[in-house]
Design an enzyme around this catalytic site. Sequence first.
Site, PDB file in Angstrom:
ATOM      1  CB  ALA A   1      24.787  21.241  16.101  1.00  0.00           C
ATOM      2  NE  ARG A   2      19.349  21.822  20.218  1.00  0.00           N
ATOM      3  CZ  ARG A   2      19.268  22.555  21.317  1.00  0.00           C
ATOM      4  NH1 ARG A   2      19.010  23.862  21.218  1.00  0.00           N
ATOM      5  NH2 ARG A   2      19.455  22.009  22.506  1.00  0.00           N
TER       6      ARG A   2
ATOM      7  CB  VAL B   1      24.789  22.595  32.090  1.00  0.00           C
ATOM      8  CG1 VAL B   1      25.654  23.217  30.994  1.00  0.00           C
ATOM      9  CG2 VAL B   1      23.332  22.588  31.665  1.00  0.00           C
TER      10      VAL B   1
ATOM     11  CB  THR C   1      19.509  20.866  26.826  1.00  0.00           C
ATOM     12  OG1 THR C   1      20.037  22.168  27.090  1.00  0.00           O
ATOM     13  CG2 THR C   1      18.044  21.003  26.465  1.00  0.00           C
TER      14      THR C   1
ATOM     15  CD  GLN D   1      15.652  27.632  28.601  1.00  0.00           C
ATOM     16  OE1 GLN D   1      16.627  27.322  27.942  1.00  0.00           O
ATOM     17  NE2 GLN D   1      14.462  27.787  28.075  1.00  0.00           N
TER      18      GLN D   1
ATOM     19  CG  ASP E   1      20.812  27.747  18.790  1.00  0.00           C
ATOM     20  OD1 ASP E   1      19.669  27.930  19.221  1.00  0.00           O
ATOM     21  OD2 ASP E   1      21.832  27.963  19.475  1.00  0.00           O
TER      22      ASP E   1
ATOM     23  CG  HIS F   1      21.802  30.075  22.753  1.00  0.00           C
ATOM     24  ND1 HIS F   1      21.489  28.997  21.968  1.00  0.00           N
ATOM     25  CD2 HIS F   1      21.818  29.621  24.039  1.00  0.00           C
ATOM     26  CE1 HIS F   1      21.317  27.931  22.733  1.00  0.00           C
ATOM     27  NE2 HIS F   1      21.508  28.281  23.990  1.00  0.00           N
TER      28      HIS F   1
ATOM     29  CG  ASN G   1      21.113  29.791  28.268  1.00  0.00           C
ATOM     30  OD1 ASN G   1      21.628  30.312  27.289  1.00  0.00           O
ATOM     31  ND2 ASN G   1      20.790  28.506  28.315  1.00  0.00           N
ATOM     32  N   PRO G   2      20.813  33.749  30.105  1.00  0.00           N
ATOM     33  CG  PRO G   2      19.828  35.865  29.872  1.00  0.00           C
ATOM     34  CD  PRO G   2      20.120  34.808  30.894  1.00  0.00           C
TER      35      PRO G   2
ATOM     36  CE1 TYR H   1      35.512  31.323  40.901  1.00  0.00           C
ATOM     37  CE2 TYR H   1      34.803  31.472  43.186  1.00  0.00           C
ATOM     38  CZ  TYR H   1      34.495  31.370  41.831  1.00  0.00           C
ATOM     39  OH  TYR H   1      33.184  31.297  41.434  1.00  0.00           O
TER      40      TYR H   1
ATOM     41  CG  ASP I   1      28.779  23.529  42.164  1.00  0.00           C
ATOM     42  OD1 ASP I   1      28.344  23.534  40.999  1.00  0.00           O
ATOM     43  OD2 ASP I   1      28.062  23.689  43.176  1.00  0.00           O
TER      44      ASP I   1
END
Length: 309
Positions: free
Chosen positions: A150-151, A11, A230, A80, A148, A175, A120-121, A63, A32
């Site tokens: 956009a979908r 992502v 995704t 997920q 969402d 979401h 997420n969440p 950082y 990362d």
Amino acid sequence: MKIAIIGVGSVGSAVATAVQNTGLAHEIVLYDRDGVRARAAAEDLGHASAFSYDIKISAVSSYRAIRGSEIVIIAAGANQKPGETRNDLLQKNAAVISDIIPRVMENTDAKNVKIIVVTNPLDVMVMLAQKLSKLPVSRVIGTGTMLDSARFKIILSRQLGISTRSINSYVLGEHGDSSVINWSAVYVGGIGLDDFCKQAKISLPQTTRNTIEHRVRNAAYEIIQGRGATWDGIGGAVADLLHAIVNDEKRILTVSSVDGVGKNAVAMSLPRVVGNKGILMTLHTKTNSDESNGLRKSAKIIRKHFDLL
């Protein structure tokens, strides 16, 4: 503008590519915990920049190197897996956010920095990030239901045979699985959806609407099943949000932000005006009783999960 991206897994890497392609940053820093992955991502993206914008892109191991960043995008955390809901990630990703936010705040200007949350969440992580950062709610922004929405717009445009640019439609609330499809506020070319269907002689019965709702809510699960995660969609959402902020567009987006105080505080997506100071205004669309009840249910679910922390 200097932009920091925390977390460059699948992502985060997609987000970094989308940010680079906006041309809005003069410098992008990638952090990362896996330094090898961060360096590889920075090198690959740096090569790609030769075909687009001349941007300084670097992997950082501390950082301290994010100092000077005006926007920090948090994409770190577990993704997920097939069969998981977004809320299954709650405790794991709360620990990630709890580690990241204090470090970000130690190395950025609290008077100006804006934090964009992708993890997420989503809505619960926005609440946690705002609480830990102590930033104004206007400057801790979750991508919310931008994807969402956009979908919904894309699926509806295919059903109606009309360009997405002529459709105004929103998904509100969480979401997640309790998101609310705001049918009452759908407009096509400035005409209410039912009126448009009548004029265009298009049938859009409740069974079809139910199918559209199912496809919108389950799009992520289907993509995860076939692809493992995704990422392109959320990268596009972040890029769109950046345009609104950096260019002070004062555009209406369904982003997630904390609203209310105390035990009534909850972050969820509503149409909000976004500009260079972050969220400038929250709007309330036309809703029917089912949609209003759905939003209350969504808020309770989000607050319940936040309280579990």
